[in-house]
Scaffold this motif. Structure first.
Motif, mmCIF file in Angstrom:
data_model
loop_
_atom_site.group_PDB
_atom_site.id
_atom_site.type_symbol
_atom_site.label_atom_id
_atom_site.label_comp_id
_atom_site.label_asym_id
_atom_site.label_seq_id
_atom_site.Cartn_x
_atom_site.Cartn_y
_atom_site.Cartn_z
ATOM 1 N N ALA A 71 0.832 -1.208 0.000
ATOM 2 C CA ALA A 71 0.000 0.000 0.000
ATOM 3 C C ALA A 71 0.865 1.255 0.000
ATOM 4 C CB ALA A 71 -0.932 0.000 1.207
ATOM 5 N N GLN A 72 1.927 1.266 0.803
ATOM 6 C CA GLN A 72 2.831 2.411 0.812
ATOM 7 C C GLN A 72 3.512 2.581 -0.537
ATOM 8 O OE1 GLN A 72 5.440 3.194 4.054
ATOM 9 N NE2 GLN A 72 4.100 2.306 5.594
ATOM 10 N N CYS A 73 3.887 1.462 -1.165
ATOM 11 C CA CYS A 73 4.500 1.516 -2.488
ATOM 12 C C CYS A 73 3.515 2.095 -3.511
ATOM 13 C CB CYS A 73 4.947 0.122 -2.911
ATOM 14 S SG CYS A 73 5.808 0.046 -4.498
ATOM 15 N N ALA A 74 2.255 1.685 -3.408
ATOM 16 C CA ALA A 74 1.230 2.199 -4.323
ATOM 17 C C ALA A 74 1.054 3.704 -4.163
ATOM 18 C CB ALA A 74 -0.090 1.472 -4.073
ATOM 19 N N VAL A 75 1.059 4.169 -2.927
ATOM 20 C CA VAL A 75 0.926 5.605 -2.662
ATOM 21 C C VAL A 75 2.105 6.367 -3.248
ATOM 22 C CG1 VAL A 75 1.058 7.323 -0.819
ATOM 23 C CG2 VAL A 75 -0.558 5.431 -0.639
ATOM 24 N N GLU A 76 3.317 5.869 -3.007
ATOM 25 C CA GLU A 76 4.517 6.549 -3.481
ATOM 26 C C GLU A 76 4.559 6.645 -5.002
ATOM 27 O OE1 GLU A 76 7.651 4.332 -1.727
ATOM 28 O OE2 GLU A 76 7.377 5.190 0.278
ATOM 29 N N HIS A 77 3.974 5.652 -5.696
ATOM 30 C CA HIS A 77 4.008 5.643 -7.156
ATOM 31 C C HIS A 77 2.671 6.042 -7.778
ATOM 32 C CE1 HIS A 77 7.551 3.186 -6.130
ATOM 33 N NE2 HIS A 77 8.024 3.578 -7.299
ATOM 34 N N ASP A 78 1.707 6.422 -6.935
ATOM 35 C CA ASP A 78 0.385 6.856 -7.402
ATOM 36 C C ASP A 78 -0.289 5.793 -8.271
ATOM 37 O OD1 ASP A 78 -1.683 8.699 -7.403
ATOM 38 O OD2 ASP A 78 -1.016 9.657 -9.261
ATOM 39 N N VAL A 79 -0.317 4.573 -7.761
ATOM 40 C CA VAL A 79 -0.937 3.443 -8.450
ATOM 41 C C VAL A 79 -2.127 2.961 -7.626
ATOM 42 C CG1 VAL A 79 -0.622 1.060 -9.242
ATOM 43 C CG2 VAL A 79 1.237 2.726 -9.502
ATOM 44 N N ALA A 80 -3.285 2.836 -8.262
ATOM 45 C CA ALA A 80 -4.454 2.298 -7.571
ATOM 46 C C ALA A 80 -4.356 0.777 -7.528
ATOM 47 C CB ALA A 80 -5.733 2.711 -8.292
ATOM 48 N N CYS A 81 -4.588 0.193 -6.348
ATOM 49 C CA CYS A 81 -4.495 -1.261 -6.161
ATOM 50 C C CYS A 81 -5.876 -1.852 -5.947
ATOM 51 C CB CYS A 81 -3.617 -1.591 -4.958
ATOM 52 S SG CYS A 81 -1.859 -1.370 -5.251
ATOM 53 N N MET A 82 -6.220 -2.826 -6.762
ATOM 54 C CA MET A 82 -7.487 -3.536 -6.604
ATOM 55 C C MET A 82 -7.216 -4.882 -5.952
ATOM 56 S SD MET A 82 -9.616 -2.602 -10.034
ATOM 57 C CE MET A 82 -8.417 -3.325 -11.138
ATOM 58 N N ILE A 83 -7.824 -5.102 -4.786
ATOM 59 C CA ILE A 83 -7.638 -6.349 -4.040
ATOM 60 C C ILE A 83 -8.672 -7.356 -4.535
ATOM 61 C CG2 ILE A 83 -7.373 -7.379 -1.774
ATOM 62 C CD1 ILE A 83 -5.530 -4.926 -2.377
ATOM 63 N N ASP A 84 -8.220 -8.474 -5.073
ATOM 64 C CA ASP A 84 -9.121 -9.470 -5.649
ATOM 65 C C ASP A 84 -10.013 -10.093 -4.591
ATOM 66 O OD1 ASP A 84 -8.087 -9.059 -8.144
ATOM 67 O OD2 ASP A 84 -6.848 -10.857 -8.177
ATOM 68 N N ALA A 85 -11.227 -10.434 -4.998
ATOM 69 C CA ALA A 85 -12.131 -11.193 -4.130
ATOM 70 C C ALA A 85 -11.757 -12.667 -4.173
ATOM 71 C CB ALA A 85 -13.571 -11.006 -4.584
ATOM 72 N N GLU A 86 -12.083 -13.374 -3.087
ATOM 73 C CA GLU A 86 -11.811 -14.805 -3.024
ATOM 74 C C GLU A 86 -13.027 -15.517 -2.434
ATOM 75 O OE1 GLU A 86 -7.833 -15.948 -2.423
ATOM 76 O OE2 GLU A 86 -7.072 -13.894 -2.316
ATOM 77 N N GLN A 87 -12.854 -16.761 -1.998
ATOM 78 C CA GLN A 87 -13.990 -17.519 -1.482
ATOM 79 C C GLN A 87 -14.524 -16.893 -0.201
ATOM 80 O OE1 GLN A 87 -11.023 -18.731 -2.424
ATOM 81 N NE2 GLN A 87 -11.228 -20.655 -3.545
ATOM 82 N N THR A 88 -15.803 -17.143 0.086
ATOM 83 C CA THR A 88 -16.434 -16.494 1.232
ATOM 84 C C THR A 88 -15.787 -16.885 2.551
ATOM 85 O OG1 THR A 88 -18.124 -18.251 1.266
ATOM 86 C CG2 THR A 88 -18.686 -16.199 0.134
ATOM 87 N N TYR A 89 -15.220 -18.096 2.643
ATOM 88 C CA TYR A 89 -14.593 -18.498 3.907
ATOM 89 C C TYR A 89 -13.252 -17.793 4.118
ATOM 90 C CZ TYR A 89 -12.508 -21.929 0.669
ATOM 91 O OH TYR A 89 -11.898 -22.534 -0.400
#
Length: 594
Positions: A367-385
């Protein structure tokens, strides 16, 4: 310094604030705003069935390859036995020969290259058509698994890993799966994510990248954390809204049960003490109860479900005090100790606390790396458990990094019954807490698997009953967020290959006067699929992106197999796209072509 449970260096936070003030905003520019081709056309009527417009950036060779790939995806026997065919072919022809053939066919169609350097021309080419790229390192560990158990009752955390991998692989066509190889492997995966973020920032404007949390931790840990978070929800319902449930309600159903308005209503100090008496095996002293109430209510005189679940967290249940450095309020985290010491909630073991700390360190790093480089990060969805824990970590990051603009995106799977209430909860959270909502919206990837697990474990399936119910829910959720985006700054990524859904969203955007470039709405499709949707959107000035996978051919094989399986599963859509491709080939070969 710390913000909402996440460590942030002062230098990183200062640079981030400066970037917010001086750099282009993700929501205020198109994917490639300097490109002439991405400027809006005079008319805004988009045809998604015009092959000439959809494929004008494709060479004849690319068109022919695409037709061959889609035709092969239509041969169900070939797709069903693709893993066996690849393995046997490697034995007969040799691995290098098979890799070469795959690279010239499926890999060339669905992937951008083996290295980041090979990806750059593909990203540039997409940009010339007004299409951005979401870089996704698709290499996977795909270790063959032996027959496994299907119940986790009493299993060790190591055995849980085996069971989880078995579950993750069952009937899943469109999602990436990681095998846990140890904490060192998780650190290596983190480095891959950091490299991806750094490179995508260097080759395009307004970059996005995709991150999968199961690459960064022990999968069994996420299941354990999800169970603990559901236990926290159950403690609220059983203590403070018990009239709305029956005692035998399975733990898994607490993912959905909190949607009832009666369960979410605020309680006062008296009701708080009464509820503690119901859920605590050892009585809590009045002084401790009042201290907890004061901390949870933030001195406003009442507590509701969102207050409770914001502060009663995994970190508050950690074995060692402040092992993760969480101080999510002005009061010390030890104020919640009566909840664990009284038996109302379980306490994490020392090992679980250690693994949790490692995961928090890794998510904080990317997340800090994304902020420093101004990149939006999308966190993938996974199984409900696993997803309840993933949501927990995403919200922790959003509270820190989405203060000024959307940077961390959660994913909402609309084939889940409770997806709409999840969106409503998070919209309310960001409004109360002062951060920007950011979400990717998809239909979902684990339908068959989720139903089978629910049946085996005896709880209600979280999946909508049929595809029409899923379409209806997807449309309702999109209406909800499109109405909200008119009132506040948000980031909305719509991951859909469904033509009718996209047409409906475009109409809604016009009705709500949402600017297609600056309104915070993005569309996304997979590389090699739905080009008849992606390129017309880009040519008409909408913010549209392709998921761009890359990695060594032999390591990307599992991803390619799933793409073939997915196209086989949606035969009508694949057949339609193959027809459009063939139509364009015939047009180009015709002597009378315009």
């Amino acid at each position: 310094m710390q913000r909402n449970g996440i460590r942030v260096s002062r230098g990183t936070y200062r640079r981030w604030k400066e970037n917010v003030a001086t750099q282009p905003h993700h929501l205020h520019t198109s994917a490639n705003e300097g490109s002439e081709v991405c400027k809006s056309k005079p008319t805004d009527i988009i045809s998604f069935d015009d092959p000439r417009e959809a494929y004008k950036s494709k060479t004849m060779a690319e068109l022919v390859r695409a037709i061959c790939v889609f035709r092969m995806c239509g041969i169900k026997t070939l797709v069903k036995n693709s893993n066996t065919i690849l393995n046997e072919s490697s034995k007969v022809l040799g691995k290098r020969t098979v890799d070469y053939l795959v690279k010239r066919s499926f890999f060339g169609h669905f992937c951008a290259g083996e290295t980041i350097e090979e990806v750059e021309p593909v990203v540039k080419h997409l940009g010339e058509s007004g299409v951005g790229a979401i870089l996704d390192f698709a290499a996977e560990n795909d270790v063959p698994q032996e027959e496994r158990l299907h119940e986790t009752q009493g299993a060790s955390i190591e055995r849980l890993d085996d069971i989880l991998v078995s579950r993750q692989r069952a009937e899943v066509h469109s999602a990436r799966i990681y095998d846990y190889m140890g904490e060192k492997e998780c650190d290596n995966n983190l480095q891959t994510v950091l490299t991806c973020i750094q490179h995508t920032a260097g080759i395009q404007s307004n970059p996005f990248c995709a991150v999968k949390l199961t690459a960064l931790c022990k999968p069994a840990l996420l299941e354990r954390m999800s169970a603990l978070l559901m236990a926290i929800r159950r403690s609220w319902v059983e203590g403070f809204a018990s009239e709305h449930i029956i005692k035998s309600t399975p733990l898994e159903e607490y993912r959905t049960i909190v949607s009832s308005p009666g369960i979410r209503k605020p309680i006062n100090l008296k009701q708080w003490k009464q509820g503690l008496a119901r859920i605590c095996k050892i009585p809590v002293e009045d002084e401790d109860a009042e201290r907890m109430f004061e901390a949870l209510s933030n001195n406003k005189g009442c507590i509701d479900y969102l207050d409770y679940t914001r502060y009663v967290t995994l970190e508050a249940l950690s074995f060692q005090k402040d092992v993760i450095g969480t101080e999510t309020w002005d009061q010390p985290s030890s104020v919640l100790r009566p909840l664990t010491h009284s038996g109302a909630l379980p306490l994490l073991t020392e090992k679980e606390t250690e693994l949790l700390g490692n995961l928090v360190t890794r998510v904080n790093a990317f997340a800090q790396c994304a902020v420093e480089h101004d990149v939006a990060c999308m966190i993938d969805a996974e199984q409900t458990y696993l997803q309840v824990a993933i949501d927990h970590f995403v919200i922790l990051l959003q509270r820190v990094y989405n203060l000024e603009k959307p940077i961390i995106y959660n994913t909402y799977q609309c084939y889940l019954d409770y997806s709409k209430i999840r969106v409503l909860n998070d919209l309310e959270r960001c409004k109360r807490e002062g951060w920007k909502f950011a979400g990717k919206f998809v239909r979902g990837a684990y339908m068959i698997q989720e139903r089978e697990i629910a049946l085996k474990k005896g709880y209600a399936s979280p999946i909508r009953p049929d595809i029409e119910a899923t379409h209806t829910n997807f449309n309702e959720v999109m209406d909800l967020v499109l109405d909200e985006v008119t009132n506040r700054k948000m980031g909305i990524m719509i991951g859909s290959h469904n033509k009718e859904s996209i047409k409906r969203i475009i109409t809604k955007m016009k009705e709500n006067n949402i600017d297609k470039k600056t309104g915070g709405i993005y569309f996304g499709q997979l590389l090699g699929m739905a080009d008849n949707l992606t390129f017309p959107l880009g040519q008409h000035g909408y913010n549209v992106y392709k998921y761009v996978p890359y990695g060594p051919v032999h390591e990307v094989m599992p991803y390619l197999v799933r793409r073939a399986q997915e196209n086989s599963a949606v035969a009508d859509q694949s057949t339609h796209e193959a027809r459009l491709l063939l139509s364009e080939v015939k047009r180009r070969m015709s002597p009378a072509k315009a």
